[in-house]
Design an enzyme around this catalytic site. Structure first.
Site, PDB file in Angstrom:
ATOM      1  N   ASP A 178      19.933 -10.213 -16.586  1.00 17.66           N
ATOM      2  CA  ASP A 178      20.676 -11.181 -16.755  1.00 17.66           C
ATOM      3  C   ASP A 178      22.406 -10.735 -17.724  1.00 17.66           C
ATOM      4  OD1 ASP A 178      19.766 -13.013 -14.893  1.00 17.66           O
ATOM      5  OD2 ASP A 178      18.376 -13.769 -15.871  1.00 17.66           O
ATOM      6  N   CYS A 186      14.305  -6.345 -22.681  1.00 16.61           N
ATOM      7  CA  CYS A 186      12.771  -6.583 -21.680  1.00 16.61           C
ATOM      8  C   CYS A 186      13.841  -6.356 -20.268  1.00 16.61           C
ATOM      9  CB  CYS A 186      11.860  -7.237 -21.384  1.00 16.61           C
ATOM     10  SG  CYS A 186      12.588  -9.320 -21.386  1.00 16.61           S
ATOM     11  N   GLU A 225      20.481 -13.749 -23.104  1.00 17.51           N
ATOM     12  CA  GLU A 225      20.215 -13.087 -21.315  1.00 17.51           C
ATOM     13  C   GLU A 225      21.549 -14.027 -21.201  1.00 17.51           C
ATOM     14  OE1 GLU A 225      16.818 -14.161 -19.115  1.00 17.51           O
ATOM     15  OE2 GLU A 225      16.128 -15.351 -20.413  1.00 17.51           O
ATOM     16  N   HIS A 276       0.834  -0.824  -0.062  1.00 17.95           N
ATOM     17  CA  HIS A 276      -0.029   0.153   0.080  1.00 17.95           C
ATOM     18  C   HIS A 276       0.554   1.304   0.442  1.00 17.95           C
ATOM     19  CE1 HIS A 276      -3.337  -2.283   1.926  1.00 17.95           C
ATOM     20  NE2 HIS A 276      -3.676  -1.857   0.360  1.00 17.95           N
TER      21      HIS A 276
END
Lengths: 578, 67
Positions: free
Chosen positions: A466, A513, A442, A191
């Site tokens: 990575d 990504c 990666e 939260h």
């Protein structure tokens, strides 16, 4: 002294300020020596009075004009009034004859521990809400508080450092004075993170306990879009970040306004800007950030903490639902990326001395082929059901050899043949599903062999986190060396360029990504290296799109050539800011 | 939880996909321990005068929520 900390991006933006170490309230240390016990009935009345007072306080905050604050306090009221809590308190006070103060402490602590140990990160995060209520109850029951005096020390331009912070604590802070929050623990779904996002305060979390050793008033720079915390920046770093913050301030309004439009470069090249997602909640929220689709869905988080592997039906239902939410936009599903550091209860792992170099990613999937064939079959059915209504892609993690790709493709081809045969035998009309298959680049060996890999797949997606850790031989979870694993290091950039060239030659798209795709400053460089799609943490998307709109392809290529000739990551960053 | 509270019956639930404990549906603290996510299989049990209606209402509510 660590100079650069890496955490998870929780709320975007750059903040420059001074450190304030918020000592989180210690639940155990404060219990005073045995208070004089009155009768259990009186103690029970004590508790009920405290509960009533807390409930009234929460009720008044539940009407707060900020809807995030209002919702959380409404939920906390429901917990306060919960029968389970009430019965436990009754038991502790009326049966075990504990004073109200000790009873509250015991019960709340027990409940919070129970939640903290839940496997699902979202539900485990609710332990903080329970502690929050406990803290209010104990204060009401007369426990001394040291908060007020801490709050008074928060001056304008503060970057708050804490282990974790409860929602009540954060709402009591002078929020206008905060320019950043960095937490050793917590998660982007807490939260506190939701509130920080709604207020535009940059925040990072899961940074590790080492940040609690920072000194008060040290100068810090926080970058909530990529998850960095920089300690005592040099003059040139400071200038860079000041400029970045200025641009962000100017851009943010503009970016938000245009977030839902496609991003074209100055010379009219469309660059899809996609979101990285871990959960259905993430996918529900990407629309607000203007993502053109999902470039990385980490499926290992969708089926966590089960005692059995997810079945075909579980997966089909889930992917069908998620693909349905995409409204025809791209959904790239990554095969289960499970490794020694991300164990699943239904897979028995032997202990590995070096999990990052062990049986993980595609290696594990090949060792347990049922996992990948079931997952692929579920996606095949989704693609078949939805047809042209979805752009569904399947991506293999941690590929290190050509042989792995050949073997996986053979497994998937078997599924294709079986599914087509089933449909032919029932006379069902056959619509061959458009399911593209790609690999993540990666591991350095995959980048170096990209030319050989490209003809075997439909797309490449570069995982820079990575790739940087393997290229620079740096464990990115080890905070004393993590800063070395910089995805902007020219060694990593060369591997990216090599992958893009191989993709271009074979005519397949190359996307990225890693977290670096969310760094608006790096966007021109990434485009110059030849990347065609960017997949970033969702909050960073509006600014990434603005960076695309400012870019011009020829200038990007020149920039990339310069970056490839740099000596180190620092030189690349200087180049990007010039 | 709010939907369950309108019934007199005792209603409990278990998340079969997670091997969760059997919890009281009328308690938010217990309900959260199901850690129920989209795609999970839940087992609902009700005992009491309005058990049938309660189960029917909750099942259709869950189906609507996940549609």
């Amino acid at each position: 002294m660590i100079k650069l900390f890496h955490g998870l991006p929780a709320a975007p933006g750059v903040g420059i300020g001074h450190a304030f170490i918020y000592r989180t309230w210690q639940f155990t240390a404060l219990l005073s020596s045995k208070a004089a016990v009155t009768s259990p009935e009186q103690e029970w009345q004590h508790y009920l009075t405290a509960q009533q007072a807390v409930d009234e306080a929460l009720a008044s905050q539940a009407t707060h004009e900020n809807s995030v604050i209002a919702e959380v306090f409404t939920a906390q009221r429901a917990i306060l009034q919960d029968q389970t809590l009430l019965h436990a308190m009754q038991q502790a006070i009326l049966k075990d004859h504990l004073p109200a103060l000790n009873a509250t402490h015991t019960v709340i602590h027990h409940l919070a521990d129970l939640f903290r140990n839940l496997g699902d990160e979202y539900f485990a995060g609710r332990a903080v809400d329970i502690l929050d209520i406990g803290q209010r109850l104990l204060k009401e029951l007369g426990l001394p508080s040291h908060e007020q005096q801490q709050i008074a020390q928060i001056t304008p331009g503060t970057i708050l450092i804490a282990r974790d912070i409860t929602f009540s604590e954060i709402t009591q802070l002078p929020l206008a004075h905060l320019v950043g929050i960095a937490l050793a623990e917590s998660t982007p779904t807490a939260h506190s993170a939701i509130l920080a996002r709604s207020l535009g305060i940059p925040m990072i979390c899961t940074v590790g306990d080492a940040i609690l050793q920072l000194l008060p008033n040290q100068t810090l720079v926080i970058d909530g879009s990529v998850g960095y915390l920089l300690v005592e920046p040099t003059t040139s770093e400071l200038t860079t970040y000041q400029a970045k913050r200025q641009i962000e301030d100017d851009d943010r309004a503009l970016a938000a306004e245009h977030a839902h439009e496609l991003a074209y470069t100055q010379d009219q090249q469309w660059v899809p800007v996609l979101a990285n997602a871990n959960s259905p909640e993430d996918i529900a929220h990407i629309r607000a950030n203007g993502a053109d689709g999902v470039g990385l869905l980490r499926t290992e988080y969708l089926f966590q903490n089960r005692v059995d592997p997810p079945t075909f039906a579980d997966q089909y239902d889930t992917y069908l639902y998620l693909a349905g939410q995409m409204e025809g936009r791209q959904l790239t599903v990554r095969a289960f990326d499970i490794g020694g550091d991300k164990p699943m209860p239904y897979l028995i792992h032997s202990h590995e001395a070096n999990p990052f170099l062990g049986l993980r990613g595609a290696r594990l999937l090949l060792a347990k082929p049922d996992l990948i064939t079931t997952q692929y079959r579920a996606l095949w059915h989704v693609a078949h059901t939805l047809g042209a209504a979805v752009d569904l892609r399947f991506m293999l993690p941690m590929i290190s050899t050509v042989e792995e790709v050949r073997t996986v493709r053979a497994l998937l081809d078997e599924v294709n043949v079986e599914e087509v045969a089933k449909r032919q035998s029932t006379g069902e009309s056959l619509r061959a599903p458009m399911l593209k298959i790609g690999v993540m680049i990666e591991v350095p060996s995959a980048a170096l062999m990209a030319e050989q890999l490209a003809p075997l797949v439909d797309f490449f997606s570069i995982g820079t986190n990575d790739l940087a850790q393997y290229t620079l031989a740096t464990d990115r979870t080890n905070s004393s060396v993590a800063a070395l694993a910089d995805p902007l290091h020219p060694a990593v950039l060369r591997l990216i360029a090599m992958t893009c060239q191989a993709g271009l030659a074979a005519g397949i798209p190359v996307s990225i990504c890693g977290e670096i795709a969310g760094d608006a400053d790096a966007v021109p460089l990434l485009l110059g290296l030849g990347l065609q799609e960017l997949s970033a943490p969702a909050p960073a998307i509006p600014l990434v799109k603005e960076a695309v709109r400012r870019s011009q392809q020829a200038a990007c290529r020149t920039l990339a050539e310069q970056a490839l000739r740099c000596e180190d990551a620092v030189a690349v960053r200087v180049l990007l800011s010039s | 939880m709010q939907a369950a509270s309108q019934f007199a019956s005792n209603i409990s639930a278990q998340n079969l996909s997670r091997e969760s404990p059997l919890v009281d549906v009328k308690s938010i603290l217990q309900l959260m321990q199901l850690q129920a996510r989209y795609g999970h299989t839940l087992l609902l049990q009700a005992e009491g005068p309005d058990a049938q209606v309660a189960l029917h209402t909750l099942c259709s509510l869950l189906t609507t929520l996940s549609a």
